[in-house]
Design a protein around this motif. Structure first.
Motif, short mmCIF file in Angstrom:
data_model
loop_
_atom_site.label_atom_id
_atom_site.label_comp_id
_atom_site.label_asym_id
_atom_site.label_seq_id
_atom_site.Cartn_x
_atom_site.Cartn_y
_atom_site.Cartn_z
N UNK A 177 0.84 -1.20 0.00
CA UNK A 177 0.00 0.00 0.00
C UNK A 177 0.87 1.25 0.00
N UNK A 178 1.85 1.32 0.91
CA UNK A 178 2.71 2.51 0.99
C UNK A 178 3.58 2.66 -0.25
N UNK A 179 4.04 1.54 -0.80
CA UNK A 179 4.83 1.62 -2.04
C UNK A 179 3.97 2.19 -3.16
N UNK A 180 2.70 1.79 -3.20
CA UNK A 180 1.77 2.32 -4.21
C UNK A 180 1.53 3.81 -4.02
N UNK A 181 1.33 4.22 -2.77
CA UNK A 181 1.11 5.64 -2.48
C UNK A 181 2.33 6.45 -2.91
N UNK A 182 3.51 5.96 -2.59
CA UNK A 182 4.75 6.69 -2.93
C UNK A 182 4.99 6.77 -4.43
N UNK A 183 4.47 5.80 -5.18
CA UNK A 183 4.72 5.78 -6.62
C UNK A 183 3.79 6.70 -7.40
N UNK A 184 2.80 7.26 -6.73
CA UNK A 184 1.82 8.14 -7.36
C UNK A 184 2.05 9.58 -6.90
N UNK A 185 1.39 10.54 -7.53
CA UNK A 185 1.55 11.92 -7.08
C UNK A 185 1.10 12.12 -5.63
N UNK A 186 1.85 12.94 -4.92
CA UNK A 186 1.51 13.32 -3.55
C UNK A 186 1.47 14.84 -3.47
N UNK A 187 0.55 15.36 -2.68
CA UNK A 187 0.51 16.79 -2.40
C UNK A 187 0.85 16.93 -0.92
N UNK A 188 1.90 17.65 -0.62
CA UNK A 188 2.37 17.78 0.77
C UNK A 188 1.52 18.81 1.51
N UNK A 189 0.91 18.36 2.61
CA UNK A 189 0.12 19.23 3.47
C UNK A 189 0.96 19.69 4.65
N UNK A 190 1.68 18.76 5.28
CA UNK A 190 2.60 19.06 6.37
C UNK A 190 3.97 18.56 5.96
N UNK A 191 4.93 19.45 5.86
CA UNK A 191 6.29 19.12 5.44
C UNK A 191 7.01 18.32 6.52
N UNK A 192 7.88 17.41 6.13
CA UNK A 192 8.72 16.75 7.13
C UNK A 192 9.55 17.79 7.88
N UNK A 193 9.57 17.68 9.19
CA UNK A 193 10.36 18.61 9.99
C UNK A 193 9.73 20.00 10.16
N UNK A 194 8.49 20.19 9.67
CA UNK A 194 7.83 21.50 9.76
C UNK A 194 7.45 21.83 11.19
N UNK A 195 7.18 20.83 11.98
CA UNK A 195 6.71 21.05 13.35
C UNK A 195 7.83 21.19 14.33
#
Length: 195
Positions: A177-195
């Motif tokens: 499931x996660x591999x599939x999600x990563x292989x498709x377009x993603x729109x970042x809502x919360x950036x890594x390290x933003x918090x």
């Protein structure tokens, strides 16, 4: 990025959709060109050009405070109500989730995936009927469910939040499931390290 918006084909660019949605879905807020450029990861001159056009046609109001240029949706425009409805249905998920998810404890990263992210990325297809969100971190499931319900009320469509640990996200290849999600377009809502 593609030239024409796939979420709202009437618009010439996704940036214009994001900018309008942010202003119209936060009608009591005045935003500086600098803040908006940072928010949408583009140059101030690009946002300023869009703002010039939007102010000229009466969709936004602008106020200057020294060198600061503030923009706000012009709710007196007769197009404001229907435009807000269109923006809520199209670019609304990005604006609404950007408000709701960062305050939730344990949200390290958040992404919109699925049909909404695909249309945003320029893939042709029908208008998204729901919004799929991946939250990375250890946020409480009840808090995420509350955020999803709040987003649904604002957006008028189903919002599905799937939570994964940071460890699982980093080793996404181990999970189909996660591999599939990563292989498709993603729109970042919360950036890594933003918090």
């Amino acid at each position: 990025m593609q030239v024409r918006s796939r979420l709202l084909p009437l618009l010439r660019s996704p940036l214009l959709g994001e900018l309008l949605a942010w202003l119209y879905l936060h009608p009591d807020m005045s935003c500086s060109v600098t803040e908006l450029a940072r928010q949408f990861k583009t140059s101030q001159s690009t946002v300023s050009r869009e703002a010039d056009h939007l102010a000229k046609v009466g969709l936004v109001r602008e106020e200057r405070r020294g060198n600061l240029r503030l923009l706000q949706a012009d709710l007196d425009n007769p197009l404001a109500r229907p435009l807000t409805e269109l923006l809520t249905l199209t670019y609304g998920p990005a604006a609404v989730l950007a408000d709701l998810l960062p305050p939730v404890d344990g949200v390290d990263e958040a992404y919109i995936y699925g049909s909404w992210a695909a249309r945003y990325a320029g893939e042709a297809g029908p208008a998204p009927r729901d919004v799929d969100v991946l939250v990375v971190g250890n946020a409480d499931e009840d808090d995420l469910a509350d955020a999803a319900r709040s987003a649904e009320r604002q957006l008028g469509r189903e919002v599905n939040i799937h939570r994964v640990s940071a460890t699982a996200w980093r080793s996404a290849d181990d999970d189909p499931f996660l591999a599939s999600v990563r292989s498709r377009p993603l729109y970042t809502v919360v950036e890594p390290g933003e918090r």
